[in-house]
Design a protein around this motif. Structure first.
Motif, PDB file in Angstrom:
ATOM      1  N   ALA A 218       6.316  11.255  -1.081  1.00  0.00           N
ATOM      2  CA  ALA A 218       6.060  11.882   0.217  1.00  0.00           C
ATOM      3  C   ALA A 218       4.800  11.327   0.855  1.00  0.00           C
ATOM      4  CB  ALA A 218       5.953  13.401   0.049  1.00  0.00           C
ATOM      5  N   PHE A 219       3.772  11.119   0.035  1.00  0.00           N
ATOM      6  CA  PHE A 219       2.531  10.550   0.554  1.00  0.00           C
ATOM      7  C   PHE A 219       2.760   9.146   1.096  1.00  0.00           C
ATOM      8  CE2 PHE A 219      -1.284   7.944  -0.596  1.00  0.00           C
ATOM      9  CZ  PHE A 219      -2.089   8.369   0.452  1.00  0.00           C
ATOM     10  N   CYS A 220       3.489   8.333   0.373  1.00  0.00           N
ATOM     11  CA  CYS A 220       3.765   6.966   0.829  1.00  0.00           C
ATOM     12  C   CYS A 220       4.617   6.963   2.098  1.00  0.00           C
ATOM     13  CB  CYS A 220       4.456   6.173  -0.274  1.00  0.00           C
ATOM     14  SG  CYS A 220       3.377   5.763  -1.664  1.00  0.00           S
ATOM     15  N   ASN A 262       4.002  -1.258  -2.758  1.00  0.00           N
ATOM     16  CA  ASN A 262       5.385  -1.489  -2.346  1.00  0.00           C
ATOM     17  C   ASN A 262       5.659  -0.870  -0.977  1.00  0.00           C
ATOM     18  OD1 ASN A 262       8.231  -2.301  -2.991  1.00  0.00           O
ATOM     19  ND2 ASN A 262       8.545  -0.092  -2.870  1.00  0.00           N
ATOM     20  N   ALA A 263       5.027   0.288  -0.721  1.00  0.00           N
ATOM     21  CA  ALA A 263       5.269   0.994   0.549  1.00  0.00           C
ATOM     22  C   ALA A 263       4.744   0.232   1.750  1.00  0.00           C
ATOM     23  CB  ALA A 263       4.630   2.378   0.496  1.00  0.00           C
ATOM     24  N   VAL A 264       3.700  -0.577   1.571  1.00  0.00           N
ATOM     25  CA  VAL A 264       3.090  -1.271   2.706  1.00  0.00           C
ATOM     26  C   VAL A 264       3.304  -2.778   2.642  1.00  0.00           C
ATOM     27  CG1 VAL A 264       1.333   0.522   2.971  1.00  0.00           C
ATOM     28  CG2 VAL A 264       0.838  -1.479   1.548  1.00  0.00           C
ATOM     29  N   ALA A 265       4.182  -3.217   1.763  1.00  0.00           N
ATOM     30  CA  ALA A 265       4.358  -4.663   1.561  1.00  0.00           C
ATOM     31  C   ALA A 265       4.757  -5.384   2.836  1.00  0.00           C
ATOM     32  CB  ALA A 265       5.391  -4.911   0.460  1.00  0.00           C
ATOM     33  N   THR A 266       5.564  -4.742   3.660  1.00  0.00           N
ATOM     34  CA  THR A 266       6.045  -5.389   4.888  1.00  0.00           C
ATOM     35  C   THR A 266       5.500  -4.715   6.135  1.00  0.00           C
ATOM     36  OG1 THR A 266       8.042  -4.004   4.875  1.00  0.00           O
ATOM     37  CG2 THR A 266       8.168  -6.133   3.742  1.00  0.00           C
ATOM     38  N   ASP A 267       4.499  -3.859   6.003  1.00  0.00           N
ATOM     39  CA  ASP A 267       3.962  -3.118   7.144  1.00  0.00           C
ATOM     40  C   ASP A 267       2.883  -3.915   7.869  1.00  0.00           C
ATOM     41  OD1 ASP A 267       5.651  -1.120   6.559  1.00  0.00           O
ATOM     42  OD2 ASP A 267       4.153   0.348   5.918  1.00  0.00           O
ATOM     43  N   ALA A 271      -1.636  -0.507   8.260  1.00  0.00           N
ATOM     44  CA  ALA A 271      -1.099   0.267   7.146  1.00  0.00           C
ATOM     45  C   ALA A 271      -1.617  -0.279   5.820  1.00  0.00           C
ATOM     46  CB  ALA A 271       0.420   0.250   7.175  1.00  0.00           C
ATOM     47  N   ARG A 272      -1.682  -1.599   5.724  1.00  0.00           N
ATOM     48  CA  ARG A 272      -2.190  -2.185   4.478  1.00  0.00           C
ATOM     49  C   ARG A 272      -3.665  -1.854   4.280  1.00  0.00           C
ATOM     50  NH1 ARG A 272       1.187  -6.474   6.180  1.00  0.00           N
ATOM     51  NH2 ARG A 272      -0.585  -7.711   6.936  1.00  0.00           N
ATOM     52  N   GLN A 273      -4.407  -1.787   5.378  1.00  0.00           N
ATOM     53  CA  GLN A 273      -5.818  -1.421   5.290  1.00  0.00           C
ATOM     54  C   GLN A 273      -5.959   0.025   4.810  1.00  0.00           C
ATOM     55  OE1 GLN A 273      -7.987  -1.783   8.964  1.00  0.00           O
ATOM     56  NE2 GLN A 273      -9.968  -1.420   7.984  1.00  0.00           N
ATOM     57  N   SER A 274      -5.100   0.908   5.304  1.00  0.00           N
ATOM     58  CA  SER A 274      -5.122   2.297   4.859  1.00  0.00           C
ATOM     59  C   SER A 274      -4.796   2.390   3.379  1.00  0.00           C
ATOM     60  CB  SER A 274      -4.121   3.127   5.676  1.00  0.00           C
ATOM     61  OG  SER A 274      -4.283   4.510   5.438  1.00  0.00           O
ATOM     62  N   ALA A 275      -3.862   1.546   2.915  1.00  0.00           N
ATOM     63  CA  ALA A 275      -3.522   1.525   1.490  1.00  0.00           C
ATOM     64  C   ALA A 275      -4.722   1.091   0.658  1.00  0.00           C
ATOM     65  CB  ALA A 275      -2.344   0.588   1.255  1.00  0.00           C
ATOM     66  N   GLU A 276      -5.495   0.138   1.162  1.00  0.00           N
ATOM     67  CA  GLU A 276      -6.680  -0.309   0.431  1.00  0.00           C
ATOM     68  C   GLU A 276      -7.721   0.795   0.337  1.00  0.00           C
ATOM     69  OE1 GLU A 276      -7.108  -3.062  -1.365  1.00  0.00           O
ATOM     70  OE2 GLU A 276      -4.998  -3.469  -0.880  1.00  0.00           O
ATOM     71  N   VAL A 277      -7.792   1.639   1.380  1.00  0.00           N
ATOM     72  CA  VAL A 277      -8.708   2.784   1.332  1.00  0.00           C
ATOM     73  C   VAL A 277      -8.287   3.727   0.209  1.00  0.00           C
ATOM     74  CG1 VAL A 277      -9.564   4.808   2.579  1.00  0.00           C
ATOM     75  CG2 VAL A 277      -9.303   2.627   3.782  1.00  0.00           C
ATOM     76  N   PHE A 278      -6.980   3.959   0.091  1.00  0.00           N
ATOM     77  CA  PHE A 278      -6.494   4.826  -0.984  1.00  0.00           C
ATOM     78  C   PHE A 278      -6.784   4.221  -2.355  1.00  0.00           C
ATOM     79  CE2 PHE A 278      -3.093   5.814  -4.025  1.00  0.00           C
ATOM     80  CZ  PHE A 278      -3.312   7.174  -4.165  1.00  0.00           C
ATOM     81  N   LEU A 279      -6.549   2.922  -2.496  1.00  0.00           N
ATOM     82  CA  LEU A 279      -6.821   2.280  -3.781  1.00  0.00           C
ATOM     83  C   LEU A 279      -8.304   2.372  -4.131  1.00  0.00           C
ATOM     84  CD1 LEU A 279      -4.563  -0.901  -3.618  1.00  0.00           C
ATOM     85  CD2 LEU A 279      -4.076   1.318  -4.641  1.00  0.00           C
ATOM     86  N   ARG A 280      -9.148   2.309  -3.120  1.00  0.00           N
ATOM     87  CA  ARG A 280     -10.583   2.455  -3.361  1.00  0.00           C
ATOM     88  C   ARG A 280     -10.904   3.859  -3.882  1.00  0.00           C
ATOM     89  NH1 ARG A 280     -15.301  -0.199  -1.601  1.00  0.00           N
ATOM     90  NH2 ARG A 280     -17.104   1.181  -1.353  1.00  0.00           N
TER      91      ARG A 280
END
Length: 337
Positions: A218-220, A262-267, A271-280
């Motif tokens: 759901a989060f992704c 995987n959720a942002v691979a083609t975004d 969106a990929r920047q937001s994913a990096e914030v989450f990974l941080r």
């Protein structure tokens, strides 16, 4: 595969997928006994509270149901852990015990003693890393010292993320000994509240591996794109809400990284920047364990010794105002209430 029995000892890794200890046990033996040993006294001064107990009860029930669908149930025992595991190994003629590491100082000390005792009793023991992306012992500066500052720590972790292996699948089928060893009912652990204050928890959370993955998906799907900004807004549901699932090991950080990437691979780049914030943010979780492992005194003392001289104002009225959410600072009071 030898016709032997192995014990898979579950702790805060209450999942079947991406569970290295369980995977190794299945690979080494024909029969598996999955056990949870309840020993909160081993947590030292950090015994879990009532809300954690509530979550643990439901997470154990979910794990038991998942194991039964695979062919065995969860064996539940009480501590002391060493005596419980050796008794269980004797009952089911097990030759090995597999478990995943935890990093709290009291548990690290307990596990070192436990491993020695089990080996001396003739049992084969293997420990694995499953709670973190990186073993704290292996994330060090170029001088071989532990990190004390997050940014260089995370930079090193990011370089290692590129070689992160894929999450392990859950076992297809599990076979246990006949008969299965005796188990306490989860209710006998007394984890649920005697006074029904838990309605809010039941309404908003679903403990267990399935609930964890539903929350992650759901989060992704709907929360990840705006996570960079939304996580800073306490008036919005902008966080991932994965913390308790990660804490109890219902989902692994490696699974979270794989799902998010995987959720942002083609975004789009945003969106990929937001994913990096989450990974941080996962990185901050890693850093907390890193400090706990290398500087165990930080459970009661500051990392920087200079802050031990920090002046505190002791005022019982101010303390009560904070406890009741009546400080006059709206954000602080709303959070407390």
């Amino acid at each position: 595969m030898s016709a032997t029995t192995a014990i898979a000892w579950f702790r805060r890794d209450l999942r079947l997928a991406d569970n290295p200890a369980l995977t190794a046990a299945v690979a080494s033996a024909e029969r598996i006994v999955a056990v949870y040993v309840h020993a909160p006294e081993d947590e030292g001064d950090w015994r879990p509270g009532a809300a954690s107990d509530w979550w643990l009860h439901h997470s154990l029930a979910a794990l038991d149901a998942d194991l039964r669908r695979k062919g065995i149930g969860l064996t539940v025992r009480r501590g002391p852990v060493g005596a419980a595991l050796m008794q269980l190994a004797s009952e089911c003629e097990a030759s090995a015990v597999y478990w995943n590491r935890l990093y709290e100082p009291a548990l690290v000390a307990r596990d070192a003693t436990l491993e020695r005792q089990l080996r001396e009793s003739g049992l084969h023991c293997e420990l694995f890393d499953a709670a973190l992306l990186h073993d704290p012992r292996h994330v060090l500066t170029s001088q071989g010292a532990p990190y004390r500052v997050f940014t260089p720590f995370w930079r090193t972790c990011q370089s290692q993320l590129e070689t992160l292996t894929a999450p392990l699948p859950a076992p297809r089928r599990l076979r246990g000994p006949t008969p299965m060893p005796h188990s306490l009912a989860i209710e006998e652990l007394g984890l649920l509240p005697r006074v029904a204050w838990d309605a809010g928890l039941r309404a908003h959370w679903t403990p267990g591996e399935a609930g964890a993955h539903a929350r992650l998906e759901a989060f992704c799907d709907v929360g990840l794109d705006d996570y960079g900004a939304g996580r800073e807004r306490p008036d919005l549901p902008g966080t991932s809400r994965l913390s308790p699932h990660l804490h109890f090991g219902e989902v692994s950080p490696r699974q979270a990284v794989a799902e998010v990437r995987n959720a942002v691979a083609t975004d789009a780049p945003a969106a990929r920047q937001s994913a990096e914030v989450f990974l941080r943010e996962l990185g901050w979780r890693e850093f907390a364990h890193h400090l706990l492992h290398h500087f165990p005194q930080t459970t009661t003392r500051p990392l920087d010794a200079r802050f031990e001289r920090f002046p505190w104002r002791r005022d019982e009225h101010w303390l009560e105002a904070w406890q009741r959410g009546r400080t006059g600072y709206p954000l602080v009071d709303a959070a407390m209430r």
